[in-house]
Design an enzyme around this catalytic site. Structure first.
Site, PDB file in Angstrom:
ATOM      1  CB  THR A 146       4.198   2.146   0.659  1.00 21.41           C
ATOM      2  OG1 THR A 146       3.892   2.048  -0.937  1.00 21.41           O
ATOM      3  CG2 THR A 146       5.985   2.643   0.582  1.00 21.41           C
ATOM      4  N   GLY A 147       3.489  -0.783  -0.232  1.00 18.89           N
ATOM      5  CA  GLY A 147       4.018  -2.084  -0.875  1.00 18.89           C
ATOM      6  C   GLY A 147       2.694  -2.705  -0.969  1.00 18.89           C
ATOM      7  CB  THR A 148       2.383  -6.618  -1.583  1.00 13.06           C
ATOM      8  OG1 THR A 148       3.340  -6.788  -0.520  1.00 13.06           O
ATOM      9  CG2 THR A 148       3.167  -6.509  -3.124  1.00 13.06           C
ATOM     10  N   GLY A 149      -0.004  -4.449  -0.125  1.00  9.29           N
ATOM     11  CA  GLY A 149      -0.885  -4.209   1.108  1.00  9.29           C
ATOM     12  C   GLY A 149      -1.451  -5.486   1.702  1.00  9.29           C
ATOM     13  CB  THR A 158       0.791   3.960  -1.313  1.00 13.29           C
ATOM     14  OG1 THR A 158       0.209   3.183  -1.646  1.00 13.29           O
ATOM     15  CG2 THR A 158       0.446   4.330   0.177  1.00 13.29           C
ATOM     16  CG  ASP A 171      -1.254  -1.843   3.207  1.00 13.86           C
ATOM     17  OD1 ASP A 171      -1.884  -1.514   2.290  1.00 13.86           O
ATOM     18  OD2 ASP A 171       0.050  -1.327   3.665  1.00 13.86           O
TER      19      ASP A 171
HETATM   20  N1  ASP Z   1      -0.340  -0.586   0.187  1.00 15.22           N
HETATM   21  C1  ASP Z   1      -1.019  -0.165  -0.851  1.00 15.22           C
HETATM   22  C2  ASP Z   1      -2.208  -0.967  -1.051  1.00 15.22           C
HETATM   23  O1  ASP Z   1      -1.931  -2.480  -0.978  1.00 15.22           O
HETATM   24  C3  ASP Z   1      -0.484  -0.009  -2.235  1.00 15.22           C
HETATM   25  C4  ASP Z   1       0.928   0.507  -2.106  1.00 15.22           C
HETATM   26  O2  ASP Z   1       1.472   0.886  -1.029  1.00 15.22           O
HETATM   27  O3  ASP Z   1       1.562   0.865  -3.237  1.00 15.22           O
HETATM   28  O4  ASP Z   1      -3.384  -0.637  -1.366  1.00 15.22           O
END
Ligand code: ASP
Length: 299
Positions: free
Chosen positions: A220-223, A169, A200
């Site tokens: 960025t991460g587990t949205g 992301t 997110d």
């Molecule tokens: N936040 C993003 C989502 O959940 C994924 C990511 O940031 O890697 O879609």
């Protein structure tokens, strides 16, 4: 005013042992190009909005990241893209979600912010809207890469939604010569996510937020946990109402994210131009640039 830009290209289980020196150089070069694109605009007196769009566009156009070209596949074997942009001066914002054809999703989000009475458009309606505003639509194949397709096949075999396969992301935050803040974020989401799932990244206050009174932030991460903890707005609120510094607020919001089982990171700039980057995953593609310093790191 000390103008500056900070960017990320995703956070997650990023270990040096999984990347060759050549791959690392490739990522670092693209992060440097993205930083420079935004910085050039700020240096000429351009707006934080234009700078963040320029930086994000460089990463959307690169297959290295999970945004635009190289986005991950949803469970319907299509690349579904989300993006959001926010102007810290006016609190105006625009997002697009679950789109398949908008060549540069961040441009789509910008059109929603500037030309629509609405804040978040989805799917076909978003595509029609941006097409009418003159943006380019492309077939979904334009975004496909072999690497992402293989990751998708693996995730399907394991019947899993893979966030660690989905790193990349992208996001940018900036402060311009007038002291205005902006944040822009763009993603393909998570590998093998449900068709129609909203990230997110596209939601104001979850993965993306800017407010001239506090900070600009791109996550960025587990949205799903970023949405539940209203992450980016939580950071801003702690600064606004709790009088915390950006660093203190960021730490506290990351803790809350972790308590919900989430992981990831963010880049942020406060209204005085201080940059803060933090993450609770093993790595994050990240960097910043101001008049005195350029910083790029992955691990
Ligand atoms: N936040 C993003 C989502 O959940 C994924 C990511 O940031 O890697 O879609």
């Amino acid at each position: 005013m000390n103008f500056a830009i900070a960017i990320h290209g995703g956070a997650g289980n990023i270990n040096r042992k999984n990347y060759s020196p050549e791959q690392i150089r490739e990522y670092e070069a693209k992060l440097a190009e993205s930083l420079q694109a935004g910085f050039d605009i700020l240096e000429k007196g351009g707006t934080a909005i234009d700078a963040t769009v320029a930086s994000v566009t460089v990463m959307e156009d690169s297959p290295l990241f999970n945004a635009g070209v190289g986005g991950v596949f949803a469970d319907n074997a299509m690349v579904e893209l989300d993006a959001c942009i926010m102007d810290g001066k006016t609190l105006n914002a625009g997002g697009i979600t679950t789109v398949h054809k908008i060549k540069n999703p961040i441009e789509g989000a910008l059109r929603v912010m500037e030309d629509s009475p609405h804040t978040l458009l989805s799917g076909n309606g978003a595509e029609l809207f941006v097409y009418q505003k003159g943006l380019k639509l492309v077939p979904n194949k334009y975004f496909h890469t072999k690497k992402r397709y293989e990751q998708f096949k693996k995730a399907q075999e394991k019947q899993k939604i893979m966030v660690d396969h989905s790193m990349g992301t992208v996001g940018a935050v900036a402060i311009d010569l007038s002291g205005n803040l902006a944040a822009a974020t763009s993603t393909g989401g998570m590998t093998n996510k449900a068709f129609g799932r909203v990230s997110d990244t596209s939601i104001v206050g979850a993965g993306n937020y800017a407010n001239n009174n506090t900070c600009a932030i791109s996550g960025t991460g587990t949205g799903d946990q970023f949405i539940k903890s209203v992450f980016a707005h939580d950071v801003s609120s702690q600064m606004e109402y709790g009088r915390k510094s950006l660093e203190e607020a960021g730490k506290s919001s990351l803790k809350k994210l972790a308590s919900l089982g989430g992981h990831g990171g963010f880049v942020a700039i406060d209204h005085r131009g201080s940059i803060h980057i933090d993450f609770n995953s093993t790595g994050m593609f990240r960097g910043f640039k101001n008049k005195s310093e350029t910083f790029i790191a992955i691990f």
